[in-house]
Every structure is written in C-alpha cells, then in structure tokens.
Design an enzyme around this catalytic site. Structure first.
Site, PDB file in Angstrom:
ATOM      1  N   GLU A   1     -55.251  86.386 -29.259  1.00  0.00           N
ATOM      2  CA  GLU A   1     -53.997  86.455 -28.525  1.00  0.00           C
ATOM      3  C   GLU A   1     -53.355  87.827 -28.721  1.00  0.00           C
ATOM      4  OE1 GLU A   1     -52.223  82.927 -26.822  1.00  0.00           O
ATOM      5  OE2 GLU A   1     -53.897  84.221 -26.283  1.00  0.00           O
TER       6      GLU A   1
ATOM      7  N   LYS B   1     -21.700  85.083 -31.437  1.00  0.00           N
ATOM      8  CA  LYS B   1     -22.540  86.261 -31.179  1.00  0.00           C
ATOM      9  C   LYS B   1     -24.013  85.855 -31.128  1.00  0.00           C
ATOM     10  CE  LYS B   1     -23.541  90.757 -33.302  1.00  0.00           C
ATOM     11  NZ  LYS B   1     -24.678  90.442 -34.177  1.00  0.00           N
ATOM     12  N   ASP B   2     -24.438  84.961 -32.025  1.00  0.00           N
ATOM     13  CA  ASP B   2     -25.810  84.456 -31.999  1.00  0.00           C
ATOM     14  C   ASP B   2     -26.089  83.653 -30.738  1.00  0.00           C
ATOM     15  OD1 ASP B   2     -26.446  85.626 -34.358  1.00  0.00           O
ATOM     16  OD2 ASP B   2     -26.329  83.821 -35.585  1.00  0.00           O
TER      17      ASP B   2
ATOM     18  N   HIS C   1     -29.050  84.806 -49.406  1.00  0.00           N
ATOM     19  CA  HIS C   1     -27.714  84.363 -49.817  1.00  0.00           C
ATOM     20  C   HIS C   1     -27.259  85.035 -51.114  1.00  0.00           C
ATOM     21  CE1 HIS C   1     -24.421  81.747 -48.956  1.00  0.00           C
ATOM     22  NE2 HIS C   1     -24.445  81.158 -50.134  1.00  0.00           N
TER      23      HIS C   1
ATOM     24  N   SER D   1     -26.301  89.826 -46.179  1.00  0.00           N
ATOM     25  CA  SER D   1     -26.980  90.673 -45.202  1.00  0.00           C
ATOM     26  C   SER D   1     -26.693  92.145 -45.471  1.00  0.00           C
ATOM     27  CB  SER D   1     -26.522  90.321 -43.785  1.00  0.00           C
ATOM     28  OG  SER D   1     -26.879  88.996 -43.446  1.00  0.00           O
TER      29      SER D   1
END
EC number: 7.1.1.8
Length: 385
Positions: free
Chosen positions: A272, A228-229, A202, A206
């Site tokens: 894994e 969009k997400d 923040h 971004s």
C-alpha cells in the site's frame, strides 16, 4: 467541588480533556492527535463489524469480503470506511510525526512520549500489513509472500522462521488464519499504547510552536481547543466521506480484486502507498540481509533524534537552516514513496540509493551538524548584542 472533579473516574476524563491546561499558542498541527484518536476508533469499530461476516479460511476469505460488499446491509460502507480509513490513518500519522520533527516534540522532557509514539507507528504498520493480507487478493498473497520471506535473510534460522510464520511451506490457510487473529488483536494493543502515550503527554503537557515553556500562558482544553479540534474533525470526515462514496478504490490496488493465485505472479508487487518509502529503502540495498536491516533501521532511527539534535532551541520556528533541511527531508521522503512504486530499473535504483542515503543522513549527520552550527550562530548573535 464539581462532580466531574470529585468522581474517581470522571476526574481522569476531566484532567485530560476538560480542565487540561494547554499552551495558548498551539496551532492546527496540534489537532492531528485528536484526528488519530478518531481514526483508531473508526478502524476498530468497522473492523469488529466486518469480522462478524469475514471468514479467515483461505478458500473463503476473498469470497467473504465480496459477501460483505454485496450481501451485508451497508457492508460496502463498512469495507470502504475500513480500507480508506487505514490510508487516512497513515496520512494523519505522517503529518503528526512531521509536526513532531519540525517543532522538536521529541526533545527532553518528552523523550518517553516520542518513543511510545514510534512504537505505536511500528504496531500500526504491522496491523496494516496483516489486514492487507486478510483480503487474499493477488496483491495480498504476493505481498504476504514477499514480506514474510524477508525473515529468510536472518542467518541460520531464517528459513525456519519463515516456515513457522507460514504454518507450512508457503502462504496457505494457517497463514491467513493467524494473520487475521493478529490483525484483530494488535489494534487493542495500539489502543493501550495510545493510553500510555497520553499518560506520558500528561506529565509535561503539550509543547508549542515557539519552543519555549508554555507554563506562563495556558488555557483550559474545554471549550477552546475542543471546538478547535472539531473544526478539523468535521473537515476530516468530509474528505473521508468523499473518498468512501465517490472514489473508494483510488488509494487501493486493482490487482487485489483478483483472487489470490500462487501460480500467477503479478507484473509488479507493491505494498500500500503508505509503506512505499520503506519498501524503496529495502529495494535500494542489493544485499538481502542488509536491505532488511536498513528498512527496519529507517523506522528505528527515529529513536535517536532526541540524542542527535544538539540545538539549544526546541523546534525549527526560528531556525532558517533547520527549516531548509527539514523540507528537503520531506521532499526526499515523498520521492522515496514514488520510487517504491516504480519497477527496479534504471534510473530508479540509483535514485533510491541516493534518497536512502539522504534519509539516514538527515537523522545522523545533518541534524547534529546543523544544530551545532545554529548554536554557534545563536551564541554569536547574543554576544554581539
């Protein structure tokens, strides 16, 4: 003033997911963060409900998992969501990290953001290992034995540390009980670290695919990027549901459906799939102590990237050489995963050593050298204009 802005609590939500200004050029690779948040919620919720029916006593652990599968209403969905959710968590996390590597998200001023992300990655690996041991199948028992034995490589105090971790002289009841307690605790620490990750994000906002400041062209998070997400959220849920309902054991190991038996060693002990690249790095070094150091260094080397990347341009969007070597690195990482699943024999030992060298060379040699060369080329191109 809108209530969402005046209320002390809602104003926080508003500043992060409603009015948060985002660069208009970000693509679908920036959706991985929201998917990781969804994965974390799925893992915590399914884990809490499973813990209501799970017993960490070593005599009951395997049976209690089968009880969840057979007797608890929709218990099989909980178990398969949790198990496959872990695999998908790492899939999305690897893609999120690859995005950061490709687009230079680790560069200043987002170094703190990157470092917190690496810590989250380490905690997630620890949580996955602890959870895998809680099932107490054959692979759980021997995986716990092998990984905890790595601490015996520490000079002078190694064996004492291993005994302390076990709570005895081998993997036994105290081991599984303390592993379960930690497995329940660490996800909440991860959630706290995620909040710190968002706080660090923040501060400067971004990054974007162009590698330039996005302050000149930003649009609000809602409704543009929320919808969009949601596209990738629904796609993710569809693919996860296909695995959970139609192929729930594809990403697991069949030996873990056999109760843990300290008297019978499996033909091959493998973790894994999402830990296989680091397991391959561990096995590529003949010396035990150096192997352990190298394995941990393979994760911690991510922290040096902000200092080894000397490029004047953030990200690889406009850099041909960096793109080429980045995809070599991705291929090499996948190859390490394949080698980690193979037996320790010719030619996999030599291949593992070469792949390990390339892995570290990318961070410590290739990135600084190529970024310097590209800086010179950028300078020459600018002068010639």
């Amino acid at each position: 003033m809108a209530f969402r802005k005046s209320n002390v609590y809602l104003s926080l939500v508003n500043s992060y997911i409603i009015d948060s200004p985002q660069p208009s050029s970000i693509n679908y690779w920036w959706n991985m963060g929201s998917l990781l948040g969804l994965c974390l919620v799925i893992q915590i919720v399914t884990g809490i409900f499973m813990a209501m029916h799970y017993s960490s006593n070593i005599e009951l652990a395997f049976s209690s998992v089968e009880h969840i599968m057979r007797d608890v209403h929709n218990g099989y969905i909980l178990r398969y969501l949790h198990a496959n959710g872990a695999s998908f968590f790492f899939m999305v996390m690897f893609m999120h990290m690859a995005k950061g590597l490709y687009y230079g998200s680790y560069r200043s001023p987002r170094v703190t953001l990157w470092n917190v992300g690496v810590i989250i990655f380490i905690l997630t690996i620890a949580t996955a290992f602890l959870g895998y041991c809680c099932v107490y199948g054959q692979m759980s028992h021997w995986g716990a034995t092998v990984i905890t034995n790595l601490f015996s490589a520490i000079p002078f105090v190694g064996n004492d540390i291993v005994s302390w971790l076990w709570g005895g002289f081998s993997v036994s009841n105290p081991t599984i009980q303390r592993f379960f307690a930690l497995h329940y605790l660490v996800p909440f620490i991860i959630a706290a670290m995620v909040i710190m990750h968002l706080m660090a994000l923040h501060i400067h906002g971004s990054s974007n695919p162009l590698g330039i400041t996005g302050n000149l062209d930003r649009i609000p998070m809602h409704s543009y990027f929320i919808f969009k997400d949601l596209v990738t959220v629904f796609l993710f849920m569809l693919i996860l549901a296909l695995f959970v309902f139609y192929s729930p054991n594809t990403l697991g190991h069949p030996d873990n459906y056999i109760p843990g038996n300290p008297l019978v060693t499996p033909a091959s002990i493998v973790p894994e799939w999402y830990l296989l690249p680091f397991y391959a790095i561990l096995r590529s070094i003949p010396d035990k102590l150096l192997g352990v150091i190298t394995m941990f260094a393979a994760i911690l080397v991510l922290l040096v990237l902000p200092f080894t990347d000397r490029s004047v341009v953030r990200g690889n969007t406009f850099k041909v050489l960096s793109k080429f070597f980045f995809f070599i690195f991705v291929f090499n990482f996948v190859l390490l995963g394949q080698i980690g699943a193979c037996h320790v024999e010719v030619p996999y030992v030599l291949m593992g050593q070469i792949a390990t060298f390339i892995y570290f060379a990318y961070f410590l040699i290739i990135v600084p050298v190529i970024s310097t060369i590209e800086n010179v080329l950028f300078y020459i191109g600018r002068v010639n204009k």
